[in-house]
Design a protein around this motif. Structure first.
Motif, PDB file in Angstrom:
ATOM      1  N   GLU A   1       0.863  -1.180   0.000  1.00 57.44           N
ATOM      2  CA  GLU A   1       0.000   0.000   0.000  1.00 57.44           C
ATOM      3  C   GLU A   1       0.895   1.222   0.000  1.00 57.44           C
ATOM      4  O   GLU A   1       1.688   1.416   0.920  1.00 57.44           O
TER       5      GLU A   1
ATOM      6  N   THR B   1       1.109   5.334  -0.059  1.00 56.35           N
ATOM      7  CA  THR B   1       0.325   6.525   0.254  1.00 56.35           C
ATOM      8  C   THR B   1       1.185   7.760   0.082  1.00 56.35           C
ATOM      9  O   THR B   1       2.257   7.857   0.675  1.00 56.35           O
TER      10      THR B   1
ATOM     11  N   ARG C   1       3.542  -1.154   3.968  1.00 58.88           N
ATOM     12  CA  ARG C   1       3.040   0.215   3.787  1.00 58.88           C
ATOM     13  C   ARG C   1       4.212   1.110   3.418  1.00 58.88           C
ATOM     14  O   ARG C   1       5.242   1.097   4.079  1.00 58.88           O
TER      15      ARG C   1
ATOM     16  N   GLU D   1       3.141   7.096  -7.547  1.00 55.29           N
ATOM     17  CA  GLU D   1       2.627   6.456  -8.763  1.00 55.29           C
ATOM     18  C   GLU D   1       3.713   5.617  -9.435  1.00 55.29           C
ATOM     19  O   GLU D   1       3.450   4.504  -9.897  1.00 55.29           O
TER      20      GLU D   1
ATOM     21  N   LEU E   1      -1.496  -1.051  -4.227  1.00 59.48           N
ATOM     22  CA  LEU E   1      -2.551  -0.051  -4.230  1.00 59.48           C
ATOM     23  C   LEU E   1      -1.923   1.294  -3.917  1.00 59.48           C
ATOM     24  O   LEU E   1      -0.962   1.361  -3.136  1.00 59.48           O
ATOM     25  N   VAL E   2      -2.456   2.359  -4.483  1.00 62.45           N
ATOM     26  CA  VAL E   2      -1.908   3.694  -4.223  1.00 62.45           C
ATOM     27  C   VAL E   2      -3.044   4.622  -3.824  1.00 62.45           C
ATOM     28  O   VAL E   2      -4.147   4.548  -4.354  1.00 62.45           O
ATOM     29  N   GLU E   3      -2.746   5.472  -2.841  1.00 62.82           N
ATOM     30  CA  GLU E   3      -3.706   6.465  -2.355  1.00 62.82           C
ATOM     31  C   GLU E   3      -2.972   7.791  -2.211  1.00 62.82           C
ATOM     32  O   GLU E   3      -1.823   7.827  -1.768  1.00 62.82           O
ATOM     33  N   HIS E   4      -3.647   8.868  -2.554  1.00 64.23           N
ATOM     34  CA  HIS E   4      -3.067  10.208  -2.444  1.00 64.23           C
ATOM     35  C   HIS E   4      -3.906  11.007  -1.454  1.00 64.23           C
ATOM     36  O   HIS E   4      -5.028  11.409  -1.774  1.00 64.23           O
ATOM     37  N   LEU E   5      -3.367  11.233  -0.273  1.00 62.46           N
ATOM     38  CA  LEU E   5      -4.133  11.874   0.786  1.00 62.46           C
ATOM     39  C   LEU E   5      -4.397  13.356   0.553  1.00 62.46           C
ATOM     40  O   LEU E   5      -5.455  13.857   0.910  1.00 62.46           O
TER      41      LEU E   5
END
Length: 140
Positions: free
Chosen positions: A14, A16, A96, A113, A127-131
């Motif tokens: 993961e 972030t 993470r 990315e 999985l990638v998340e951009h806070l």
């Protein structure tokens, strides 16, 4: 599973992205921190890119073509794969990765990315998340 066995299909990463000038994600537990706050060209400094994000190809290219960016990417990939290989516990399957820069819109997003794409290309579910990518621009 021994430390020498490594089935990427059984592991997950993961990634972030975030900005240190906003809320810093909880780093409790296991997380690899990549701090880009004082590294790589900052698109914030270019008025044409300031209000754009690292999700846009031109901004991503600006960041990832900075001298040293490929080294940071390769070192991060190596650290993630080493962590995945080092866990003998088959129940502990998530790594993470927190990628931070000052505002969380440009450098951290582009690098997160790139890390996610490279790991997915290697068969490691990522999985990638951009806070903070949608937050207002803050000073560099």
């Amino acid at each position: 599973m021994t430390t020498t066995d490594f089935d990427p299909a059984l592991r997950k990463v993961e990634v972030t992205s975030f900005g240190f000038l906003h809320d810093v994600p909880d780093t409790a537990g296991n997380a690899l921190l990549v701090n880009l706050s004082k590294k790589l060209r900052n698109p914030f400094d270019d008025p044409e890119m300031r209000h754009r994000t690292g999700l846009e190809p031109e901004v991503s290219h600006h960041v990832l073509s900075t001298p040293g960016a490929v080294t940071i990417l390769e070192e991060t990939l190596g650290q993630v794969e080493a962590l995945l290989r080092g866990w003998a516990d088959p129940h502990f399957k998530i790594v993470r990765v927190l990628v931070g820069c000052r505002g969380g819109k440009h450098r951290s997003v582009a690098m997160a990315e790139a890390v996610a794409t490279a790991l997915n290309d290697r068969g490691i579910k990522t999985l990638v998340e951009h806070l903070h990518v949608d937050r207002p621009v803050v000073g560099a």
